[in-house]
Scaffold this motif. Structure first.
Motif, mmCIF file in Angstrom:
data_model
loop_
_atom_site.group_PDB
_atom_site.id
_atom_site.type_symbol
_atom_site.label_atom_id
_atom_site.label_comp_id
_atom_site.label_asym_id
_atom_site.label_seq_id
_atom_site.Cartn_x
_atom_site.Cartn_y
_atom_site.Cartn_z
ATOM 1 N N SER A 89 0.816 -1.215 0.000
ATOM 2 C CA SER A 89 0.000 0.000 0.000
ATOM 3 C C SER A 89 0.852 1.268 0.000
ATOM 4 O O SER A 89 0.407 2.312 -0.441
ATOM 5 C CB SER A 89 -0.946 0.005 1.198
ATOM 6 O OG SER A 89 -0.205 0.053 2.401
ATOM 7 N N THR A 90 2.080 1.164 0.487
ATOM 8 C CA THR A 90 2.902 2.378 0.550
ATOM 9 C C THR A 90 4.004 2.410 -0.504
ATOM 10 O O THR A 90 4.687 3.421 -0.642
ATOM 11 C CB THR A 90 3.569 2.528 1.938
ATOM 12 O OG1 THR A 90 4.476 1.439 2.125
ATOM 13 C CG2 THR A 90 2.536 2.532 3.047
ATOM 14 N N ARG A 93 7.792 -2.862 -4.609
ATOM 15 C CA ARG A 93 9.188 -3.321 -4.497
ATOM 16 C C ARG A 93 9.418 -4.461 -5.462
ATOM 17 O O ARG A 93 8.553 -5.317 -5.632
ATOM 18 C CB ARG A 93 9.469 -3.819 -3.085
ATOM 19 C CG ARG A 93 9.167 -2.807 -2.010
ATOM 20 C CD ARG A 93 8.091 -3.268 -1.068
ATOM 21 N NE ARG A 93 7.494 -2.166 -0.333
ATOM 22 C CZ ARG A 93 6.345 -2.255 0.350
ATOM 23 N NH1 ARG A 93 5.683 -3.400 0.384
ATOM 24 N NH2 ARG A 93 5.849 -1.214 0.956
ATOM 25 N N THR A 162 -1.090 -6.187 -2.209
ATOM 26 C CA THR A 162 -1.674 -6.444 -0.884
ATOM 27 C C THR A 162 -2.761 -5.412 -0.568
ATOM 28 O O THR A 162 -3.561 -5.068 -1.436
ATOM 29 C CB THR A 162 -0.566 -6.534 0.184
ATOM 30 O OG1 THR A 162 0.291 -5.398 0.063
ATOM 31 C CG2 THR A 162 0.260 -7.804 0.016
ATOM 32 N N ALA A 235 -1.817 -0.581 5.080
ATOM 33 C CA ALA A 235 -3.273 -0.654 4.967
ATOM 34 C C ALA A 235 -3.887 -1.848 5.687
ATOM 35 O O ALA A 235 -5.083 -1.863 5.944
ATOM 36 C CB ALA A 235 -3.681 -0.657 3.488
ATOM 37 N N ASP A 366 9.692 -0.393 12.293
ATOM 38 C CA ASP A 366 10.049 0.991 11.932
ATOM 39 C C ASP A 366 9.796 1.946 13.094
ATOM 40 O O ASP A 366 10.635 2.768 13.443
ATOM 41 C CB ASP A 366 9.225 1.466 10.726
ATOM 42 C CG ASP A 366 9.501 0.663 9.470
ATOM 43 O OD1 ASP A 366 10.445 -0.147 9.488
ATOM 44 O OD2 ASP A 366 8.772 0.847 8.472
ATOM 45 N N LEU A 428 12.528 -6.809 8.432
ATOM 46 C CA LEU A 428 12.791 -7.452 7.165
ATOM 47 C C LEU A 428 13.499 -6.399 6.331
ATOM 48 O O LEU A 428 12.904 -5.423 5.936
ATOM 49 C CB LEU A 428 11.478 -7.855 6.519
ATOM 50 C CG LEU A 428 10.643 -8.745 7.414
ATOM 51 C CD1 LEU A 428 9.296 -9.002 6.810
ATOM 52 C CD2 LEU A 428 11.360 -10.048 7.636
ATOM 53 N N TYR A 430 15.288 -4.096 3.587
ATOM 54 C CA TYR A 430 14.978 -3.832 2.187
ATOM 55 C C TYR A 430 16.006 -4.487 1.301
ATOM 56 O O TYR A 430 17.144 -4.552 1.648
ATOM 57 C CB TYR A 430 15.011 -2.314 1.925
ATOM 58 C CG TYR A 430 13.840 -1.650 2.529
ATOM 59 C CD1 TYR A 430 12.610 -1.699 1.901
ATOM 60 C CD2 TYR A 430 13.952 -1.009 3.737
ATOM 61 C CE1 TYR A 430 11.512 -1.101 2.458
ATOM 62 C CE2 TYR A 430 12.866 -0.396 4.297
ATOM 63 C CZ TYR A 430 11.655 -0.433 3.660
ATOM 64 O OH TYR A 430 10.581 0.154 4.222
HETATM 65 N N1 LIG Z 1 12.256 -4.564 5.585
HETATM 66 C C1 LIG Z 1 11.349 -4.535 4.650
HETATM 67 N N2 LIG Z 1 10.250 -3.928 4.982
HETATM 68 C C2 LIG Z 1 9.321 -3.875 4.067
HETATM 69 C C3 LIG Z 1 9.484 -4.435 2.795
HETATM 70 N N3 LIG Z 1 8.377 -4.202 2.140
HETATM 71 C C4 LIG Z 1 7.558 -3.515 2.969
HETATM 72 N N4 LIG Z 1 8.141 -3.293 4.138
HETATM 73 C C5 LIG Z 1 7.582 -2.563 5.304
HETATM 74 O O1 LIG Z 1 6.176 -2.645 5.211
HETATM 75 C C6 LIG Z 1 5.578 -1.448 5.703
HETATM 76 C C7 LIG Z 1 4.674 -0.887 4.651
HETATM 77 O O2 LIG Z 1 3.669 -1.788 4.375
HETATM 78 P P1 LIG Z 1 3.104 -2.029 2.911
HETATM 79 O O3 LIG Z 1 3.651 -3.334 2.406
HETATM 80 O O4 LIG Z 1 3.365 -0.845 2.034
HETATM 81 O O5 LIG Z 1 1.555 -2.081 3.184
HETATM 82 P P2 LIG Z 1 0.537 -3.326 3.119
HETATM 83 O O6 LIG Z 1 0.100 -3.408 1.695
HETATM 84 O O7 LIG Z 1 -0.576 -2.917 4.052
HETATM 85 O O8 LIG Z 1 1.269 -4.542 3.587
HETATM 86 C C8 LIG Z 1 6.723 -0.532 6.079
HETATM 87 O O9 LIG Z 1 6.953 -0.672 7.460
HETATM 88 C C9 LIG Z 1 7.879 -1.089 5.308
HETATM 89 O O10 LIG Z 1 9.078 -0.792 6.002
HETATM 90 C C10 LIG Z 1 10.691 -5.108 2.472
HETATM 91 O O11 LIG Z 1 10.918 -5.619 1.395
HETATM 92 N N5 LIG Z 1 11.587 -5.117 3.460
#
Ligand SMILES: Nc1nc2c(ncn2[C@@H]2O[C@H](COP(=O)(O)OP(=O)(O)O)[C@@H](O)[C@H]2O)c(=O)[nH]1
Ligand SMILES: [Ca+2]
Length: 430
Positions: A89-90, A93, A162, A235, A366, A428, A430
């Motif tokens: 959602s943010t 990658r 997601t 999200a 974070d 996890l 990056y």
């Molecule tokens: N360490 C790491 N954190 C990730 C990675 N992808 C997402 N995050 C973490 O996931 C959070 C954002 O969630 P996101 O995946 O965008 O939203 P979702 O769709 O609700 O799961 C942040 O805290 C990011 O730091 C990754 O590949 N590695």
């Protein structure tokens, strides 16, 4: 029970024998990197994913989620590659994996992972699907540089979206996925059927649980003292653990319990994805801004913010003005009440969580690192009450913008909000 935890800060690739699956946290400090890779690589196998059924008591083919199946379509004794997009959602990658297989009767080993990301995520382009898909084109260029051209046509590429896309109206989400599929098909890579889709929240939770417990050695140990997982995304937020008590199994809503068979063992997991309770979506709800779209000049106010504060914030492609309540309430107590209203009636709590150990990542990590609860590089072990303590500290301190984010993080822990629950906060990388 305590677990140590680490954050792998090495951005460079490392060698990890994912086939052996015998990681011990002490012996493989960079296991967390591998951990996320495994989740994603597992997801590469779409045919396998489609066998996972969220219905209670469904036996699934999850054995085949394991790396043993990573000798996907392009296996040979040379390097093989796989490309995985995590459309969160943010942000979006890309993970580009290479594996080597030294002997044809052995499982491939993860050789290298290349990572790149863009912000915002696809859901920010809900009304501009073509533009959203262009962000994928940029990331595919990274893949073209990483994978030798002789391998392009046999390298599968998969995108799993997601919660950002789950929250969009179906029509808009499908339009985005269709544009993305077109871009993938224009690329030189192999695009399997069903390669672009929204991953369901149950899969998300199960895959993370399997991965963490493999890498901590629990699934193939005699004692099988598995750990739960907590993933706080933007999200949605997932909680998954293996209940030890019959009460939990009996008293949980039916759709929170999922059975699957793996390595001749049937696991009955408690798993749930709370859509809309990711850090950012929950913040929007607290501000009363959820679903309002772009509202010109309106300032969304909350007692979670310092009284005289006003600022702009973007989520899902929408800009919001927000601020504190001038001459009104501010601070932990009123903020807590506000956040409580957002989660009221939505959370299911289980008694046995008091005694359980969880690995928490994404925004749990974070925010804990941002507020010095844990070391950014090494992670740490926390109790839920540490989050609470920090929330009180930052909301009663000087005008720190953080605190708004923080109280929500803490509230989002409510599914396990027994203050004695141990939480190992891991990252996890990056
Ligand atoms: N360490 C790491 N954190 C990730 C990675 N992808 C997402 N995050 C973490 O996931 C959070 C954002 O969630 P996101 O995946 O965008 O939203 P979702 O769709 O609700 O799961 C942040 O805290 C990011 O730091 C990754 O590949 N590695
Ligand atoms: Ca995520």
């Amino acid at each position: 029970m305590h677990l140590s935890s680490v954050k792998d800060k090495t951005a460079t690739a490392h060698r990890a024998d994912i086939a052996a699956l015998n990681y011990k946290m002490d012996s493989e400090p960079s296991f967390l990197r591998t951990l996320f890779s495994l989740i994603l690589v597992s997801s590469l196998l779409d045919s396998v994913l489609s066998e996972v059924d969220a219905c209670p008591d469904t036996k699934t083919g999850l054995e085949s989620l394991l790396p043993s199946t990573m000798s996907i379509q392009n296996a040979s004794i040379e390097s093989v590659y796989g490309i995985m997009f995590d459309a969160g959602s943010t942000g979006t990658r890309i993970h580009i994996y290479s594996f080597t297989q030294k002997y044809s009767d052995q499982l491939p080993e993860l050789e290298r992972e290349i990572f790149e990301s863009v912000k915002p995520g696809l859901s920010a382009y809900a009304d501009l699907p073509e533009q959203g898909a262009e962000t994928i084109r940029g990331l595919l260029e990274v893949a073209k540089n990483a994978v030798p051209s002789s391998h392009w046509r046999k390298t599968p590429v998969v995108l799993k979206a997601t919660a950002g896309l789950r929250l969009l109206p179906e029509k808009k989400a499908l339009a985005l996925l269709s544009e993305v599929k077109d871009i993938l098909e224009e690329s030189p890579f192999l695009v399997p059927d069903n390669s672009v889709s929204i991953m369901n929240g149950t899969y998300e939770g199960i895959l993370a649980w399997i991965t963490v417990n493999f890498l901590t050695g629990q699934l193939y140990s005699q004692s099988k003292q598995t750990v739960g997982i907590l993933d706080l995304g933007g999200a949605s937020t997932q909680i998954t653990f293996l209940p030890q008590s019959e009460e939990t199994l009996e008293q949980s809503p039916l759709d929170f319990i999922t059975s699957f068979k793996m390595f001749h063992t049937t696991y009955k997991l408690y798993t749930h994805s709370y859509l809309g309770l990711g850090l950012k979506a929950a913040r929007l709800a607290t501000l009363g801004a959820l679903g309002t779209g772009a509202v010109d000049k309106q300032v969304f106010r909350s007692s979670c913010l310092p009284r005289n504060m006003e600022s702009m914030w973007q989520f899902g492609g929408v800009s919001y003005r927000y601020g504190g309540i001038e001459n009104g309430e501010s601070g932990f107590k009123s903020c807590y009440a506000e956040v409580l209203r957002v989660v009221a009636g939505k959370l299911h709590r289980v008694d046995e969580m008091k005694e359980s150990t969880f690995y928490a990542f994404s925004y749990y990590y974070d925010r804990a690192a941002d507020t010095n609860l844990i070391d950014y590089d090494t992670g740490g072990i926390l109790e839920v009450r540490d989050f609470e303590r920090k929330a009180i500290e930052v909301t009663s301190g000087c005008a720190r913008l953080f605190y708004f984010l923080f109280v929500i993080t803490w509230k989002a822990l409510l599914p396990v909000a027994h203050s004695s629950a141990w939480t190992s906060v891991t990252s996890l990388p990056y």
